[in-house]
Design an enzyme around this catalytic site. Structure first.
Site, PDB file in Angstrom:
ATOM      1  N   GLU A 126      -1.544  -0.787  -2.984  1.00  0.00           N
ATOM      2  CA  GLU A 126      -0.308  -0.147  -2.538  1.00  0.00           C
ATOM      3  C   GLU A 126      -0.616   1.246  -2.022  1.00  0.00           C
ATOM      4  O   GLU A 126      -1.229   2.049  -2.731  1.00  0.00           O
ATOM      5  CB  GLU A 126       0.698  -0.029  -3.690  1.00  0.00           C
ATOM      6  N   CYS A 127      -0.209   1.548  -0.806  1.00  0.00           N
ATOM      7  CA  CYS A 127      -0.321   2.878  -0.211  1.00  0.00           C
ATOM      8  C   CYS A 127      -1.750   3.401  -0.313  1.00  0.00           C
ATOM      9  O   CYS A 127      -2.627   2.936   0.394  1.00  0.00           O
ATOM     10  CB  CYS A 127       0.703   3.827  -0.833  1.00  0.00           C
ATOM     11  N   GLY A 128      -2.031   4.349  -1.197  1.00  0.00           N
ATOM     12  CA  GLY A 128      -3.389   4.851  -1.331  1.00  0.00           C
ATOM     13  C   GLY A 128      -4.373   3.756  -1.670  1.00  0.00           C
ATOM     14  O   GLY A 128      -5.511   3.743  -1.175  1.00  0.00           O
TER      15      GLY A 128
ATOM     16  N   THR B 168      -0.079  -3.037   1.144  1.00  0.00           N
ATOM     17  CA  THR B 168       1.154  -2.539   1.744  1.00  0.00           C
ATOM     18  C   THR B 168       1.167  -1.020   1.665  1.00  0.00           C
ATOM     19  O   THR B 168       0.541  -0.426   0.783  1.00  0.00           O
ATOM     20  CB  THR B 168       2.405  -3.054   0.995  1.00  0.00           C
TER      21      THR B 168
END
Length: 436
Positions: free
Chosen positions: A327-329, A427
């Site tokens: 997720e993200c990072g 994501t």
């Protein structure tokens, strides 16, 4: 029966978190059990709440969660003496389009739970106008009750007197005034406050804030203004499916943005979670059946991540036979490279073709509704996932199969689709809940 309150303000940066932590610790020091919540999609504040109260705090979100999910989460305050919900941004600030049970505004939570609002007002550069602002917030929406205000960053006794008189004339209680010269603040960085676990002196900071606020705020008057509250039934719980039975979760200063309610829901569904630290060059647990890399600050540790050969090799081996999700990072670390703010390019895990850069920062912020075009751990094709995105990276390349069709809160399709390659998925948004 607990006493419930919402801590809010006209805007961000006024002192909501500091006041929430100070009230929670001050009441705890007086022998009360205090339960905190965070309204909205903030990954950082719940850890501060836990440090202040000794009780886990979770996010409650009217855009992403239905009333049953919110009722389930707040029911943990049933055995507390005081329940505090800290707002996000300004009291009525949310998105333009309604989500599951609201727009994500703090006012949604106040009305839904029937808890009065304590406003933090910063009257810097004004005097009587602060009363007009408070009165406007009080009268803006039926069903949202104003308990009173706490003034923050008051310049002088004369300044305080002017504002107090105006608020008194408007029929608004003033619980206290905090002098500007003695402001208590917490360290910040580009995604908000520096995380609680990174601050070795966090206990002392909260104690000092509690002492300061107790000196200038009538704690008993604030408590008397709270609403008596007992939780409503929330039997349906959270609509969250764990990504696997045994989950290897990256957890350290670079991978820490995961919603507490998600981890609790996974465990409640019978999943086991084992943590590992990529910054300590640890590989995911070989006995796990899925690996999850949350967001955080990989851009601050990109060089160390790139040098952690054991972590990267172990992750690649894991992904040959089992799912890995970021997720993200965490998504950025699954990519081929990350360029930091100084323009230095660092090799990442290479499980996805994603390449990102912080050399030219661009803020991406907002709610996300994703319909999966490919499966990801815990969710099948067609699942509708609600989440939130907040980062400053720029996509250089995102060549793999799109994971989802992603919309913002207005329904506009966005470019940050996430992606899938083999067993790896990722994501840019942090998952909050799945639509029922």
């Amino acid at each position: 029966m607990a006493a419930g309150l919402v801590i809010s303000a006209p805007a961000s940066g006024v002192g909501k978190t500091t006041l929430t932590l100070a009230l929670a610790r001050a009441w705890r020091n007086r022998g009360l059990n205090v339960q905190c919540f965070k309204s909205g999609p903030d990954y950082i504040d719940p850890a501060f709440h836990a440090a202040a109260t000794g009780r886990a705090s979770v996010n409650i979100d009217s855009w992403a969660m239905d009333r049953a999910e919110i009722a389930h989460l707040v029911s943990r305050g049933a055995n507390a003496d005081v329940v505090l919900a800290e707002g996000s941004m300004g009291l009525f600030d949310g998105v333009a389009a309604r989500g599951v049970s609201g727009t994500g505004a703090t006012a949604d939570i106040a009305e839904m739970l029937g808890w009065p609002v304590v406003l933090v007002i910063d009257p810097s550069g004004q005097a009587q106008t602060a009363a007009a602002i408070a009165a406007g917030l009080r009268d803006y929406r039926a069903g949202v009750r104003l308990a009173g205000v706490v003034l923050n960053r008051v310049a002088s006794p004369r300044h305080e007197d002017l504002v107090r008189h105006a608020l008194n004339d408007a029929g608004i209680a003033v619980f206290g005034a905090l002098p500007r010269h003695a402001e208590i603040s917490l360290p910040k960085r580009h995604l908000g406050l520096v995380q609680a676990e990174e601050q070795v002196e966090i206990g002392k900071l909260i104690d000092e804030a509690a002492r300061f606020v107790a000196e200038h705020v009538d704690l008993e008057a604030v408590l008397r203004a709270a609403a008596s509250w007992s939780p409503q039934s929330g039997e349906n719980g959270l609509n969250v499916t764990p990504p696997g039975q045994r989950i290897a979760l990256a957890r350290d200063a670079a991978f820490s943005f995961v919603y507490p309610h998600m981890l609790e829901a996974w465990r409640a569904a019978g999943a086991e979670i084992s943590t590992f630290s990529p910054l300590a060059d640890e590989a995911p647990d070989a006995s796990a059946d899925v690996c999850w890399l949350p967001g955080g600050y990989p851009e601050l540790h990109a060089g160390k991540i790139a040098a952690s050969a054991r972590f990267r090799d172990g992750l690649r081996v894991f992904a040959e036979t089992r799912p890995v999700h970021g997720e993200c990072g965490g998504y950025m670390v699954l990519g081929i490279a990350l360029t930091d703010a100084d323009g230095v390019r660092h090799e990442m895990a290479g499980l996805l073709g994603l390449e990102t850069s912080f050399a030219k920062r661009r803020m991406h912020l907002g709610y996300r509704l994703a319909e999966l075009a490919a499966p990801m751990p815990g969710h099948q094709v067609g699942a509708r996932l609600r989440g939130h995105e907040f980062h400053y990276s720029t996509i250089i390349a995102q060549p793999d199969t799109p994971l989802a069709v992603v919309h913002d809160a207005t329904g506009t399709v966005i470019a940050e689709t996430g992606s899938r390659r083999g067993q790896a998925t990722g994501t840019f948004f942090h998952l909050i809940a799945e639509d029922r």
